[in-house]
Design a protein around this motif. Sequence first.
Motif, PDB file in Angstrom:
ATOM      1  N   THR A 180       0.792  -1.233   0.000  1.00  0.00           N
ATOM      2  CA  THR A 180       0.000   0.000   0.000  1.00  0.00           C
ATOM      3  C   THR A 180       0.824   1.284   0.000  1.00  0.00           C
ATOM      4  OG1 THR A 180      -0.150  -0.111   2.430  1.00  0.00           O
ATOM      5  CG2 THR A 180      -1.936  -1.121   1.159  1.00  0.00           C
ATOM      6  N   SER A 181       2.106   1.219   0.322  1.00  0.00           N
ATOM      7  CA  SER A 181       2.899   2.446   0.425  1.00  0.00           C
ATOM      8  C   SER A 181       3.425   2.898  -0.930  1.00  0.00           C
ATOM      9  CB  SER A 181       4.064   2.238   1.398  1.00  0.00           C
ATOM     10  OG  SER A 181       4.892   1.170   0.967  1.00  0.00           O
ATOM     11  N   GLU A 182       3.871   4.145  -0.976  1.00  0.00           N
ATOM     12  CA  GLU A 182       4.399   4.760  -2.202  1.00  0.00           C
ATOM     13  C   GLU A 182       5.809   4.253  -2.501  1.00  0.00           C
ATOM     14  OE1 GLU A 182       3.181   7.267  -4.214  1.00  0.00           O
ATOM     15  OE2 GLU A 182       1.270   7.584  -3.189  1.00  0.00           O
ATOM     16  N   PRO A 183       6.183   4.134  -3.770  1.00  0.00           N
ATOM     17  CA  PRO A 183       7.581   3.822  -4.095  1.00  0.00           C
ATOM     18  C   PRO A 183       8.502   4.956  -3.672  1.00  0.00           C
ATOM     19  CG  PRO A 183       6.136   3.467  -5.996  1.00  0.00           C
ATOM     20  CD  PRO A 183       5.328   4.193  -4.962  1.00  0.00           C
ATOM     21  N   ASN A 184       9.730   4.617  -3.350  1.00  0.00           N
ATOM     22  CA  ASN A 184      10.724   5.617  -2.966  1.00  0.00           C
ATOM     23  C   ASN A 184      12.021   5.301  -3.697  1.00  0.00           C
ATOM     24  OD1 ASN A 184      12.552   7.367  -1.641  1.00  0.00           O
ATOM     25  ND2 ASN A 184      11.306   7.310   0.219  1.00  0.00           N
ATOM     26  N   SER A 185      12.430   6.216  -4.579  1.00  0.00           N
ATOM     27  CA  SER A 185      13.595   5.962  -5.420  1.00  0.00           C
ATOM     28  C   SER A 185      14.913   6.327  -4.744  1.00  0.00           C
ATOM     29  CB  SER A 185      13.476   6.739  -6.733  1.00  0.00           C
ATOM     30  OG  SER A 185      13.354   8.127  -6.470  1.00  0.00           O
ATOM     31  N   LEU A 186      14.855   6.997  -3.577  1.00  0.00           N
ATOM     32  CA  LEU A 186      16.082   7.448  -2.930  1.00  0.00           C
ATOM     33  C   LEU A 186      16.344   6.786  -1.584  1.00  0.00           C
ATOM     34  CD1 LEU A 186      15.823  11.281  -3.665  1.00  0.00           C
ATOM     35  CD2 LEU A 186      17.134   9.555  -4.923  1.00  0.00           C
ATOM     36  N   GLU A 187      15.291   6.486  -0.847  1.00  0.00           N
ATOM     37  CA  GLU A 187      15.447   5.913   0.479  1.00  0.00           C
ATOM     38  C   GLU A 187      14.876   4.505   0.534  1.00  0.00           C
ATOM     39  OE1 GLU A 187      13.598   8.532   3.215  1.00  0.00           O
ATOM     40  OE2 GLU A 187      14.902  10.240   2.756  1.00  0.00           O
ATOM     41  N   ALA A 188      15.329   3.741   1.503  1.00  0.00           N
ATOM     42  CA  ALA A 188      14.840   2.374   1.679  1.00  0.00           C
ATOM     43  C   ALA A 188      13.428   2.394   2.259  1.00  0.00           C
ATOM     44  CB  ALA A 188      15.773   1.601   2.610  1.00  0.00           C
ATOM     45  N   GLY A 189      12.692   1.325   2.008  1.00  0.00           N
ATOM     46  CA  GLY A 189      11.362   1.177   2.604  1.00  0.00           C
ATOM     47  C   GLY A 189      10.210   1.517   1.696  1.00  0.00           C
ATOM     48  N   GLY A 190      10.464   1.754   0.402  1.00  0.00           N
ATOM     49  CA  GLY A 190       9.378   2.067  -0.520  1.00  0.00           C
ATOM     50  C   GLY A 190       8.494   0.865  -0.795  1.00  0.00           C
ATOM     51  N   GLY A 191       7.281   1.136  -1.303  1.00  0.00           N
ATOM     52  CA  GLY A 191       6.337   0.068  -1.595  1.00  0.00           C
ATOM     53  C   GLY A 191       5.903   0.064  -3.050  1.00  0.00           C
ATOM     54  N   ILE A 192       4.789  -0.601  -3.322  1.00  0.00           N
ATOM     55  CA  ILE A 192       4.302  -0.767  -4.699  1.00  0.00           C
ATOM     56  C   ILE A 192       2.830  -0.397  -4.820  1.00  0.00           C
ATOM     57  CG2 ILE A 192       5.991  -2.551  -5.272  1.00  0.00           C
ATOM     58  CD1 ILE A 192       3.719  -4.608  -4.832  1.00  0.00           C
ATOM     59  N   GLY A 193       2.305   0.419  -3.898  1.00  0.00           N
ATOM     60  CA  GLY A 193       0.888   0.741  -3.906  1.00  0.00           C
ATOM     61  C   GLY A 193       0.378   1.302  -5.231  1.00  0.00           C
ATOM     62  N   PRO A 194       0.890   2.450  -5.704  1.00  0.00           N
ATOM     63  CA  PRO A 194       0.418   3.015  -6.972  1.00  0.00           C
ATOM     64  C   PRO A 194       0.633   2.094  -8.180  1.00  0.00           C
ATOM     65  CG  PRO A 194       1.518   4.693  -5.686  1.00  0.00           C
ATOM     66  CD  PRO A 194       1.759   3.395  -4.976  1.00  0.00           C
ATOM     67  N   PRO A 195       1.818   1.477  -8.378  1.00  0.00           N
ATOM     68  CA  PRO A 195       1.954   0.565  -9.522  1.00  0.00           C
ATOM     69  C   PRO A 195       0.965  -0.605  -9.484  1.00  0.00           C
ATOM     70  CG  PRO A 195       4.108   1.133  -8.667  1.00  0.00           C
ATOM     71  CD  PRO A 195       3.114   1.670  -7.696  1.00  0.00           C
ATOM     72  N   LEU A 196       0.706  -1.126  -8.304  1.00  0.00           N
ATOM     73  CA  LEU A 196      -0.254  -2.222  -8.171  1.00  0.00           C
ATOM     74  C   LEU A 196      -1.651  -1.748  -8.555  1.00  0.00           C
ATOM     75  CD1 LEU A 196      -0.762  -5.150  -7.323  1.00  0.00           C
ATOM     76  CD2 LEU A 196      -1.040  -4.342  -4.969  1.00  0.00           C
ATOM     77  N   PHE A 197      -2.045  -0.574  -8.076  1.00  0.00           N
ATOM     78  CA  PHE A 197      -3.354  -0.016  -8.442  1.00  0.00           C
ATOM     79  C   PHE A 197      -3.428   0.245  -9.946  1.00  0.00           C
ATOM     80  CE2 PHE A 197      -6.017   3.622  -9.433  1.00  0.00           C
ATOM     81  CZ  PHE A 197      -7.235   3.230  -8.911  1.00  0.00           C
ATOM     82  N   ASN A 198      -2.355   0.801 -10.517  1.00  0.00           N
ATOM     83  CA  ASN A 198      -2.347   1.089 -11.955  1.00  0.00           C
ATOM     84  C   ASN A 198      -2.540  -0.180 -12.782  1.00  0.00           C
ATOM     85  OD1 ASN A 198      -1.873   3.798 -11.421  1.00  0.00           O
ATOM     86  ND2 ASN A 198       0.341   3.586 -11.553  1.00  0.00           N
ATOM     87  N   SER A 199      -1.934  -1.279 -12.357  1.00  0.00           N
ATOM     88  CA  SER A 199      -2.089  -2.545 -13.075  1.00  0.00           C
ATOM     89  C   SER A 199      -3.547  -3.001 -13.060  1.00  0.00           C
ATOM     90  CB  SER A 199      -1.200  -3.625 -12.450  1.00  0.00           C
ATOM     91  OG  SER A 199       0.168  -3.318 -12.603  1.00  0.00           O
ATOM     92  N   ILE A 200      -4.163  -2.913 -11.877  1.00  0.00           N
ATOM     93  CA  ILE A 200      -5.576  -3.318 -11.763  1.00  0.00           C
ATOM     94  C   ILE A 200      -6.459  -2.396 -12.603  1.00  0.00           C
ATOM     95  CG2 ILE A 200      -7.498  -3.576 -10.156  1.00  0.00           C
ATOM     96  CD1 ILE A 200      -5.415  -4.248  -7.981  1.00  0.00           C
ATOM     97  N   TYR A 201      -6.165  -1.105 -12.585  1.00  0.00           N
ATOM     98  CA  TYR A 201      -6.951  -0.127 -13.350  1.00  0.00           C
ATOM     99  C   TYR A 201      -6.859  -0.397 -14.856  1.00  0.00           C
ATOM    100  CZ  TYR A 201      -9.076   4.482 -14.161  1.00  0.00           C
ATOM    101  OH  TYR A 201      -9.919   5.515 -14.520  1.00  0.00           O
TER     102      TYR A 201
END
Length: 294
Positions: A46-67
């Motif tokens: 559910t969290s946002e990807p983070n290109s600079l720091e550790a701990g990012g997630g896949i919430g938006p890409p996962l939603f985009n795939s379903i959409y």
Amino acid sequence: MKAKVTDRIATAVLYIIATLLILLLILFAGYIIYQGKSKLNLSFLTSEPNSLEAGGGIGPPLFNSIYIVVLSLAITLPIGLSAGIYMAEYAKPTKLTKLIRFSIEALASLPSIVIGLFGFLVFVQKTGWGFNIFSGALAVSILNLPVVTRICEDSIRNVPHSVKEASLAIGATHWQTIIRVLIPCAIPGLVTGLIITSGRVFGEAAALIFTSGVSGYPLDFTNFNPMDSSSPLNPFRPAETLAVFIWKVNSEGTAPDARLVADGASAVLIISVFLFNISSRILGKFLNNKFAGR
């Protein structure tokens, strides 16, 4: 005696090949899921990807795939179902029918990257829309249209001919028979095929890199205005899907845990495709039993 020995050898060889295929799938999927198991949690999903720091997630890409799956089905299903009905019920064995079948087979054999380049030239550049989800949905719709057409045609053809004759015998027109008898009877096959097709869309990357893009705007999931660029429901915003996100992280990721994020996203993608296939089997069996008992 010789024939029995030959039969047993051939049977053993077939069992060995089938076992190897199963083991290959288990090893392939198991390795990917094992590598990404540390990231399989709700926060990662559910969290946002983070290109600079550790701990990012896949919430938006996962939603985009379903959409994109939902949009592509909304485009493909009416056209594919109409084409399937025509090919199953109306098409005569003429040169035009042969040309249509040849076109369907040729379209089904095109590489997805070719469809992506076509989508880039037509949906992205010629229309002036730029990279957006709707362009990606149109591209994967072209990719899946021949598959959906064949699924619809085969599902309608597999309905027992006696069912169609019984409907016509009680005075129903051909169109009424198609709408009220053939399509309801073909629903189990249609649903199974469409869910499997959705799984293919979910894992598509090549066609979407050139159409929906490899990045997107920050999303506000409390904004339901489809005309706002920050709304997740806006179909004309650039967006990366889960498969594209995996490719991007593997090739350009700069976060300290980029490798773990890519492994976790790959595990989610594999599990999602498995869920699509398993649910299609379960739902297809349920619908078969339901309609068989009518």
